[in-house]
Motif scaffolding. Structure first.
Motif, mmCIF file in Angstrom:
data_model
loop_
_atom_site.group_PDB
_atom_site.id
_atom_site.type_symbol
_atom_site.label_atom_id
_atom_site.label_comp_id
_atom_site.label_asym_id
_atom_site.label_seq_id
_atom_site.Cartn_x
_atom_site.Cartn_y
_atom_site.Cartn_z
ATOM 1 N N ARG A 218 0.828 -1.214 0.000
ATOM 2 C CA ARG A 218 0.000 0.000 0.000
ATOM 3 C C ARG A 218 0.858 1.258 0.000
ATOM 4 N NH1 ARG A 218 -5.445 -0.269 2.727
ATOM 5 N NH2 ARG A 218 -5.694 -1.167 0.671
ATOM 6 N N GLN A 219 1.925 1.253 0.765
ATOM 7 C CA GLN A 219 2.843 2.397 0.775
ATOM 8 C C GLN A 219 3.398 2.645 -0.621
ATOM 9 O OE1 GLN A 219 6.279 1.764 3.240
ATOM 10 N NE2 GLN A 219 7.053 3.845 2.990
ATOM 11 N N ALA A 220 3.724 1.572 -1.321
ATOM 12 C CA ALA A 220 4.275 1.709 -2.674
ATOM 13 C C ALA A 220 3.262 2.354 -3.618
ATOM 14 C CB ALA A 220 4.691 0.339 -3.205
ATOM 15 N N VAL A 221 2.024 1.883 -3.572
ATOM 16 C CA VAL A 221 1.012 2.405 -4.483
ATOM 17 C C VAL A 221 0.706 3.864 -4.174
ATOM 18 C CG1 VAL A 221 -1.331 2.127 -5.356
ATOM 19 C CG2 VAL A 221 0.032 0.112 -4.823
ATOM 20 N N GLU A 222 0.574 4.194 -2.902
ATOM 21 C CA GLU A 222 0.294 5.576 -2.539
ATOM 22 C C GLU A 222 1.452 6.494 -2.941
ATOM 23 O OE1 GLU A 222 -2.430 6.774 -1.584
ATOM 24 O OE2 GLU A 222 -3.570 5.057 -0.883
ATOM 25 N N TYR A 223 2.658 5.987 -2.844
ATOM 26 C CA TYR A 223 3.819 6.758 -3.279
ATOM 27 C C TYR A 223 3.745 7.029 -4.784
ATOM 28 C CZ TYR A 223 8.760 8.103 -3.758
ATOM 29 O OH TYR A 223 9.922 8.776 -4.021
ATOM 30 N N ALA A 224 3.404 5.998 -5.558
ATOM 31 C CA ALA A 224 3.290 6.165 -7.013
ATOM 32 C C ALA A 224 2.228 7.197 -7.364
ATOM 33 C CB ALA A 224 2.960 4.823 -7.671
ATOM 34 N N LEU A 225 1.085 7.133 -6.716
ATOM 35 C CA LEU A 225 -0.009 8.049 -7.025
ATOM 36 C C LEU A 225 0.288 9.471 -6.563
ATOM 37 C CD1 LEU A 225 -3.018 5.731 -6.058
ATOM 38 C CD2 LEU A 225 -2.342 6.425 -8.373
ATOM 39 N N THR A 226 0.891 9.606 -5.380
ATOM 40 C CA THR A 226 1.166 10.934 -4.833
ATOM 41 C C THR A 226 2.292 11.632 -5.573
ATOM 42 O OG1 THR A 226 0.452 10.180 -2.643
ATOM 43 C CG2 THR A 226 1.756 12.203 -2.739
ATOM 44 N N LYS A 227 3.334 10.881 -5.873
ATOM 45 C CA LYS A 227 4.510 11.457 -6.527
ATOM 46 C C LYS A 227 4.403 11.426 -8.047
ATOM 47 C CE LYS A 227 6.767 11.981 -2.603
ATOM 48 N NZ LYS A 227 7.098 13.323 -2.062
ATOM 49 N N ARG A 228 3.379 10.759 -8.576
ATOM 50 C CA ARG A 228 3.225 10.588 -10.026
ATOM 51 C C ARG A 228 4.500 10.011 -10.632
ATOM 52 N NH1 ARG A 228 0.827 16.056 -12.399
ATOM 53 N NH2 ARG A 228 2.047 15.302 -14.167
ATOM 54 N N THR A 229 4.783 8.765 -10.241
ATOM 55 C CA THR A 229 6.008 8.126 -10.696
ATOM 56 C C THR A 229 5.830 6.614 -10.709
ATOM 57 O OG1 THR A 229 8.416 8.092 -10.414
ATOM 58 C CG2 THR A 229 7.071 7.887 -8.421
ATOM 59 N N ALA A 230 6.832 5.924 -11.218
ATOM 60 C CA ALA A 230 6.832 4.468 -11.243
ATOM 61 C C ALA A 230 7.472 3.934 -9.973
ATOM 62 C CB ALA A 230 7.591 3.958 -12.461
ATOM 63 N N VAL A 231 6.932 2.842 -9.453
ATOM 64 C CA VAL A 231 7.499 2.178 -8.289
ATOM 65 C C VAL A 231 7.628 0.692 -8.573
ATOM 66 C CG1 VAL A 231 6.547 3.863 -6.659
ATOM 67 C CG2 VAL A 231 5.263 1.771 -7.176
ATOM 68 N N VAL A 232 8.501 0.048 -7.798
ATOM 69 C CA VAL A 232 8.698 -1.395 -7.901
ATOM 70 C C VAL A 232 8.284 -2.038 -6.591
ATOM 71 C CG1 VAL A 232 10.373 -3.248 -8.260
ATOM 72 C CG2 VAL A 232 10.630 -1.073 -9.491
ATOM 73 N N ILE A 233 7.405 -3.023 -6.662
ATOM 74 C CA ILE A 233 7.091 -3.869 -5.505
ATOM 75 C C ILE A 233 7.805 -5.190 -5.719
ATOM 76 C CG2 ILE A 233 5.299 -5.076 -4.218
ATOM 77 C CD1 ILE A 233 3.347 -2.898 -4.997
ATOM 78 N N ALA A 234 8.768 -5.489 -4.851
ATOM 79 C CA ALA A 234 9.596 -6.686 -4.994
ATOM 80 C C ALA A 234 9.169 -7.747 -3.986
ATOM 81 C CB ALA A 234 11.070 -6.331 -4.800
ATOM 82 N N ILE A 235 8.968 -8.963 -4.480
ATOM 83 C CA ILE A 235 8.564 -10.088 -3.631
ATOM 84 C C ILE A 235 9.730 -11.084 -3.574
ATOM 85 C CG2 ILE A 235 6.896 -11.936 -3.271
ATOM 86 C CD1 ILE A 235 4.904 -10.355 -4.958
#
Length: 552
Positions: free
Chosen positions: A137-154
């Motif tokens: 959730r932190q990753a997605v909110e970061y992408a939406l707030t900052k308008r950027t690409a993020v990586v979720i690594a499993i």
């Protein structure tokens, strides 16, 4: 609470933000894709990992809705990097869900994926067994707030393990907290006193939904208006000049250069928009309203950090007079009617191949009016925004221009095809070089699109390089491509197709459209490389001037 794996928890969080995934299955994401399928997320397979993020990027640009790409770790991840860099550069919120080295330590084949992403400007969020949901959730909110690409690594060893229970709050609702403060009063006063005002809107204004307010503001002022290529037709109406920059007409550019006050809303003022410094007059006052924290160009005289929609609405409230520049609009109408439009092209060329300008005009008359246009990068880039009717800003998708890459067109078309839900026809414009780079995903597009037309500007060359460097006498041998029968390839993969050697050959495309425009049609258009696009000439001239300035 339902028992979920770590991969399942990530999928569960994403399902509250998005409906669509694009990618290629592998060891690193197989459990994630299994969980996503069970949750009802729609997975559109692509055939090369390089298409995963480009498709998700285009989905967002065409719909305004978040999407995710997914790959396995290692080579799957590195294959996606060009599109990841493009999303960062273009400020597109997108999520890459990927496998990662085990949490116990890297294996011999693993690379430092987080360091690679950081080099591109993308943040990596590596999930843990105890906090898989909150980290996702932190990753997605970061992408939406900052308008950027993020990586979720499993991590590989955690993917199938049971995740800890977590109580997760609902997704955050987007908020607009700023209104520009006192700075908007000064903006209103400058605009009210302008004799030749111009409003220039960019993609930021489109994303903010500021079109109605900016159009009303233009009408109140009697202002002329224009848009960047990514805000095409956002301000269409009385006084609209079209695209600012190399895709616009010289007549429109001349009018923009005479503006005394220019309000720039949600546009970064790139060199292409400003015609490399030649668009705006030296004495014009330039006001920029943008979500950035500071001006994005030294040409800006007054900067207000604000949401474009709320700021435009506040300016309307502050204006205490009606339009004072109607004479400016009347003069613009006259000059636009009398001035030259874009070159119509030629019926004949030296090599007997099609003139891309006359081809573009003919295609515009044939293609369905309800269209969403996707473009790859390349020399042909301007023909669609210059010659085609493109209804709305979201109907021109240009994935690759920020990072200046080619080869993402087919991948982008897959994402845009999934985003189009109102019966529009997806139209991809590509060059032969970029099309060959992404050829594997022609099959992906055929599977994803209800109605798609692929236009290949096939000059048997890397056209941009021919014009930039072949014209200087450099050897053209590496710039040439053997002429490929794309029509035959398309038929083999299940599409309708035709080779277009003359404008009369477009009858095959017209017949397909008249029959319902169902499926995918590939038009392999054999064009000449002898016609140089005006935006390319402008760019080359700017480079020469810059070199001369350094030498001087």
């Amino acid at each position: 609470m339902t028992t979920l794996t770590v991969s399942g928890r990530v999928a569960q969080v994403l399902s509250s933000y998005l409906t669509d995934l694009f990618g290629v299955m592998g060891n690193g994401n197989v459990y994630f894709l299994d969980a996503a399928e069970k949750l009802g997320l729609r997975f559109s397979p692509v055939r090369h990992e390089g298409a995963a993020i480009a498709a998700a990027d285009a989905y967002y640009r065409a719909s305004g809705r978040l999407a995710a790409g997914t790959t396995t770790y290692g080579p799957g991840y590195t294959n996606a990097l060009t599109a990841l860099a493009e999303a960062v550069q273009a400020q597109i919120p997108v999520v890459l869900v990927t496998g990662e080295a085990p949490s116990t330590g890297a294996r011999p084949q693993d690379v430092d994926q987080a360091a690679i992403a950081a080099g591109l400007g993308a943040a990596t969020f590596t999930v843990t067994r105890d906090a898989a949901g909150s980290i996702a959730r932190q990753a997605v909110e970061y992408a939406l707030t900052k308008r950027t690409a993020v990586v979720i690594a499993i991590p590989y060893d955690l993917a199938a393990l049971e995740a800890a229970d977590e109580e997760l709050p609902a997704p955050l609702a987007p908020q607009v907290t700023d209104d520009g403060g006192a700075g908007l009063g000064q903006v209103a006063r400058l605009l009210a006193g302008a004799k030749r005002p111009l409003i220039l809107a960019g993609r930021g204004a489109h994303l903010a939904g500021a079109g109605p307010e900016l159009r009303e503001l233009a009408d109140r002022l009697g202002a002329l208006s224009a848009g960047t290529a990514l805000a095409l037709n956002l301000l269409q109406g009385e006084g609209y000049l079209g695209v600012a920059g190399g895709f616009g007409t010289d007549t429109a550019a001349g009018l923009m250069g005479e503006a005394d006050v220019v309000l720039v809303a949600g546009a970064s003022l790139s060199p292409f928009t400003l015609r490399f410094g030649h668009l705006l007059g030296p004495d014009s006052t330039v006001i920029q309203i943008d979500s950035a924290l500071q001006p994005t160009h030294p040409r800006v005289d007054l900067f207000v950090s604000a949401d474009a929609k709320s700021a435009a609405g506040r300016i309307l409230q502050l204006l205490d007079s009606e339009a004072s520049a109607e004479a400016w609009r009347a003069e613009a109408r006259k000059r636009l009617a009398e001035g030259p439009a874009h070159h119509p092209g030629s019926d004949e060329t030296a090599d007997g191949r099609l003139d891309p300008r006359s081809l573009a005009i003919a295609l515009d008359a044939v293609l369905p009016e309800r269209r969403t246009v996707v473009q790859d990068g390349g020399h042909f880039l301007g023909w669609a925004p210059m010659y085609w009717k493109i209804p709305r800003p979201q109907d021109l998708v240009m994935v690759g221009t920020a990072f200046q890459t080619i080869g993402l067109g087919l991948a982008s078309a897959v994402g845009a095809a999934r985003a189009v839900e109102d019966g529009r026809t997806l139209v991809l414009a590509s060059g032969d070089g970029g099309f060959l780079m992404g050829l594997a995903d022609l099959e992906s597009l055929i599977g994803a699109a209800d109605s798609a037309v692929v236009v290949i500007y096939n000059d048997a060359a890397y056209g941009a390089e021919i014009h930039q460097y072949g014209s200087k006498g450099l050897t053209e041998k590496p710039m040439l491509i053997p002429e490929v029968d794309f029509s035959g390839v398309a038929r083999a993969l299940g599409a309708e197709s035709a080779i277009i050697r003359s404008l009369a050959d477009l009858s095959a495309l017209q017949d397909w459209i008249d029959a319902g425009a169902k499926g995918t049609f590939v038009a392999d258009c054999r064009i000449t490389s002898s016609v140089r696009a005006p935006w390319m000439s402008e760019w080359m001239q700017a480079k020469q001037e810059a070199k001369a300035a350094v030498a001087g």
